[in-house]
Design an enzyme around this catalytic site. Structure first.
Site, PDB file in Angstrom:
ATOM      1  N   HIS A  94      48.180  67.837  82.287  1.00 32.76           N
ATOM      2  CA  HIS A  94      47.528  67.592  80.993  1.00 32.76           C
ATOM      3  C   HIS A  94      46.027  67.450  81.201  1.00 32.76           C
ATOM      4  O   HIS A  94      45.508  66.348  81.410  1.00 32.76           O
ATOM      5  CB  HIS A  94      48.095  66.311  80.376  1.00 32.76           C
ATOM      6  CG  HIS A  94      47.676  66.074  78.965  1.00 32.76           C
ATOM      7  ND1 HIS A  94      48.575  65.933  77.939  1.00 32.76           N
ATOM      8  CD2 HIS A  94      46.454  65.946  78.394  1.00 32.76           C
ATOM      9  CE1 HIS A  94      47.936  65.716  76.801  1.00 32.76           C
ATOM     10  NE2 HIS A  94      46.635  65.732  77.061  1.00 32.76           N
ATOM     11  N   HIS A 142      42.066  68.929  79.863  1.00 35.29           N
ATOM     12  CA  HIS A 142      41.250  69.656  78.877  1.00 35.29           C
ATOM     13  C   HIS A 142      40.171  70.434  79.635  1.00 35.29           C
ATOM     14  O   HIS A 142      39.014  70.026  79.706  1.00 35.29           O
ATOM     15  CB  HIS A 142      40.660  68.690  77.855  1.00 35.29           C
ATOM     16  CG  HIS A 142      41.710  68.038  77.008  1.00 35.29           C
ATOM     17  ND1 HIS A 142      42.181  68.596  75.844  1.00 35.29           N
ATOM     18  CD2 HIS A 142      42.404  66.880  77.185  1.00 35.29           C
ATOM     19  CE1 HIS A 142      43.116  67.811  75.326  1.00 35.29           C
ATOM     20  NE2 HIS A 142      43.271  66.768  76.127  1.00 35.29           N
ATOM     21  N   GLY A 173      38.235  66.799  72.237  1.00 33.67           N
ATOM     22  CA  GLY A 173      37.590  65.868  71.318  1.00 33.67           C
ATOM     23  C   GLY A 173      36.920  66.533  70.142  1.00 33.67           C
ATOM     24  O   GLY A 173      37.329  67.582  69.672  1.00 33.67           O
ATOM     25  N   GLY A 174      35.847  65.905  69.697  1.00 32.87           N
ATOM     26  CA  GLY A 174      35.144  66.359  68.508  1.00 32.87           C
ATOM     27  C   GLY A 174      35.499  65.564  67.268  1.00 32.87           C
ATOM     28  O   GLY A 174      34.995  65.852  66.183  1.00 32.87           O
ATOM     29  N   THR A 191      42.857  68.118  69.620  1.00 29.85           N
ATOM     30  CA  THR A 191      42.621  67.973  68.186  1.00 29.85           C
ATOM     31  C   THR A 191      41.978  69.219  67.593  1.00 29.85           C
ATOM     32  O   THR A 191      42.326  69.648  66.487  1.00 29.85           O
ATOM     33  CB  THR A 191      41.687  66.770  67.913  1.00 29.85           C
ATOM     34  OG1 THR A 191      42.170  65.640  68.629  1.00 29.85           O
ATOM     35  CG2 THR A 191      41.632  66.453  66.439  1.00 29.85           C
ATOM     36  N   ARG A 250      46.133  62.678  63.275  1.00 32.16           N
ATOM     37  CA  ARG A 250      45.390  63.925  63.483  1.00 32.16           C
ATOM     38  C   ARG A 250      46.309  65.147  63.545  1.00 32.16           C
ATOM     39  O   ARG A 250      45.832  66.267  63.744  1.00 32.16           O
ATOM     40  CB  ARG A 250      44.575  63.824  64.776  1.00 32.16           C
ATOM     41  CG  ARG A 250      43.444  62.823  64.716  1.00 32.16           C
ATOM     42  CD  ARG A 250      42.913  62.490  66.092  1.00 32.16           C
ATOM     43  NE  ARG A 250      43.896  61.718  66.862  1.00 32.16           N
ATOM     44  CZ  ARG A 250      43.728  61.360  68.137  1.00 32.16           C
ATOM     45  NH1 ARG A 250      42.640  61.739  68.802  1.00 32.16           N
ATOM     46  NH2 ARG A 250      44.655  60.644  68.754  1.00 32.16           N
ATOM     47  N   HIS A 310      51.937  65.497  72.389  1.00 29.56           N
ATOM     48  CA  HIS A 310      51.046  64.349  72.235  1.00 29.56           C
ATOM     49  C   HIS A 310      51.716  63.314  71.335  1.00 29.56           C
ATOM     50  O   HIS A 310      52.041  63.581  70.187  1.00 29.56           O
ATOM     51  CB  HIS A 310      49.728  64.804  71.598  1.00 29.56           C
ATOM     52  CG  HIS A 310      48.894  63.686  71.063  1.00 29.56           C
ATOM     53  ND1 HIS A 310      47.815  63.165  71.751  1.00 29.56           N
ATOM     54  CD2 HIS A 310      48.956  62.983  69.892  1.00 29.56           C
ATOM     55  CE1 HIS A 310      47.277  62.201  71.033  1.00 29.56           C
ATOM     56  NE2 HIS A 310      47.950  62.065  69.904  1.00 29.56           N
ATOM     57  N   ASP A 337      45.144  63.299  81.213  1.00 32.53           N
ATOM     58  CA  ASP A 337      44.360  63.589  79.998  1.00 32.53           C
ATOM     59  C   ASP A 337      42.899  63.832  80.381  1.00 32.53           C
ATOM     60  O   ASP A 337      41.979  63.536  79.636  1.00 32.53           O
ATOM     61  CB  ASP A 337      44.475  62.463  78.970  1.00 32.53           C
ATOM     62  CG  ASP A 337      44.149  62.921  77.544  1.00 32.53           C
ATOM     63  OD1 ASP A 337      43.956  64.139  77.330  1.00 32.53           O
ATOM     64  OD2 ASP A 337      44.077  62.062  76.647  1.00 32.53           O
ATOM     65  N   SER A 388      38.555  63.798  75.273  1.00 31.72           N
ATOM     66  CA  SER A 388      37.885  62.642  74.698  1.00 31.72           C
ATOM     67  C   SER A 388      38.872  61.499  74.581  1.00 31.72           C
ATOM     68  O   SER A 388      40.067  61.700  74.401  1.00 31.72           O
ATOM     69  CB  SER A 388      37.311  62.978  73.317  1.00 31.72           C
ATOM     70  OG  SER A 388      38.347  63.117  72.364  1.00 31.72           O
TER      71      SER A 388
END
Length: 399
Positions: free
Chosen positions: A66, A68, A73-74, A104, A169, A201, A292, A296
């Site tokens: 997992h 990114h 984020g964002g 997200t 989200r 998630h 993760d 973010s």
């Protein structure tokens, strides 16, 4: 940086494969471990580098399911998008294999960019995989227009993720939406010979695992099709996971979620979570851990408004591995299994990955007696020496 040779002979290594094999030797040929056993030698006359570890502990390289890779984020606006991952930031954490995903933001981040980044990191020395999709259903982003087709025709795609559940989200999909994508991933995995895994998630919502139990209650879609992650984010979700894992599913603990961090006060410390799950009767092989990393770590107020953000760090994987052994008193073989062999089996890349042995990829780490990361090899190439990176990404500043 050591001179590159096709053969490297590792002498006097105390190997945990993850099982304790004692002190032995092994020969690396290219990207593979060619042979293992006391007194192993390189072919006569062949150029060979020899490394004597003097009894230091050798463990499989960590597999992070997992990550990114292109940032995440964002939620707090464009300035809160995290940057792309750099090679040496992975290797100094002991990670040699990673699976990238979106999160997200499935609008300004794209699966195509994720695939390109995975290929770049593999060219630079790691082993990489990706998931198609993002938080939202039913209109989750893909490359070909189909989750099933992405898994079948894209070499690195092993499943779908990071699909959000029980989170504000998410796209607030129906149970049928979740069931449909699970079926698409399952069939795609069957056709392509891959895991077809759904990296799920799990948010802070009150539904918890209820929908996952509903999707799998008929037995048509096995629980192993899902990897519900962030399971230690709150006590109620974590304990709900016991029944899920005992019924045959995986629970993925996030090493980057810690009760000492702002916004995570109700979380269960990752190393403690592993011990508690085992004490509750969860089979060891049903527990995995991921970071993760580079995502973010947003902090929300009671109304769901973002009030802060951090960045996930893959270094937490080694920290929690050490704490599993030193603080929670787990045997080294059990602790390392959570970060290696169990993950490889969930991703269906075992035994090529997740273990140290003849015929396996030469992915391993060397740690000191006081649990410091000393050396890292990925696909037969030494990436870290004496705790410092010696191989850097194409655009990284060389230290």
């Amino acid at each position: 940086m050591p001179e590159k040779t096709f053969f490297t002979l590792i002498r006097h290594a105390h190997v945990y494969a993850p099982e304790d094999l004692g002190v032995t030797d092994f020969l690396i040929a290219g990207e593979k471990i060619a042979a293992m056993g006391s007194g192993v030698e390189a072919p006569k006359g062949a150029a060979c580098r020899t490394v004597d570890l003097a009894g230091a502990r050798v463990l499989p390289g960590f597999i992070d399911s997992h990550v990114h890779m292109i940032g995440g984020g964002g939620e707090g606006g464009p300035h809160t998008r995290t940057p792309e991952l750099l090679l040496s930031k992975v290797t100094v954490c002991g990670v040699t294999t990673l699976a990238g995903l979106l999160g997200t933001d499935g609008v300004t981040r794209h699966v195509e960019s994720l695939l390109a980044k995975a290929r770049a990191l593999e060219t630079e020395g790691l082993s990489t995989y990706i998931y198609t999709g993002a938080y939202q259903l039913p209109d989750t982003p893909t490359i070909t227009g189909s989750v099933r087709k992405d898994i079948v025709v894209i070499d690195k795609c092993i499943g779908a993720g990071e699909i959000a559940m029980s989170d504000h989200r998410s796209g607030q999909p129906s149970v049928q939406d979740y069931r449909y994508i699970a079926a698409q991933a399952r069939v795609g995995g069957m056709i392509s010979g891959k895991a077809g895994l759904i990296n799920m998630h799990m948010g802070n919502g009150t539904d918890g695992l209820k929908v996952l139990f509903a999707i799998t209650e008929s037995g048509e879609i096995p629980k192993t099709q899902f990897l519900p992650t962030h399971m230690n984010r709150k006590r109620s979700l974590f304990e709900e996971g016991f029944a899920w894992a005992k019924a045959g599913g995986y629970i993925d603990i996030t090493s980057g979620i810690n009760p000492e961090d702002p916004g995570s006060e109700g979380a269960v410390k990752p190393a403690t979570a592993v011990r508690e799950a085992l004490e509750a009767g969860v089979p060891l092989e049903r527990i995995t851990m991921s970071s993760d990393g580079n995502g973010s770590m947003p902090v929300f107020d009671a109304a769901g408004n973002p009030i802060g953000v951090g960045v996930g760090d893959e270094k937490t994987m080694f920290t929690e591995f050490r704490d599993m052994v030193e603080k929670e008193k787990l045997p080294i073989g059990q602790a390392i299994q959570v970060l290696t062999a169990n993950v490889a089996k969930a991703m269906q890349i075992y035994p090529k990955k997740g273990t140290v042995g003849a015929g396996r990829d030469a992915d391993f780490i060397v740690i000191t007696e006081d649990f410091l990361l000393q050396h890292v090899w990925a696909r037969g190439q030494q990436m870290v020496a004496d705790g410092k990176p010696i191989v850097f990404g194409t655009f990284e500043p060389k230290e």
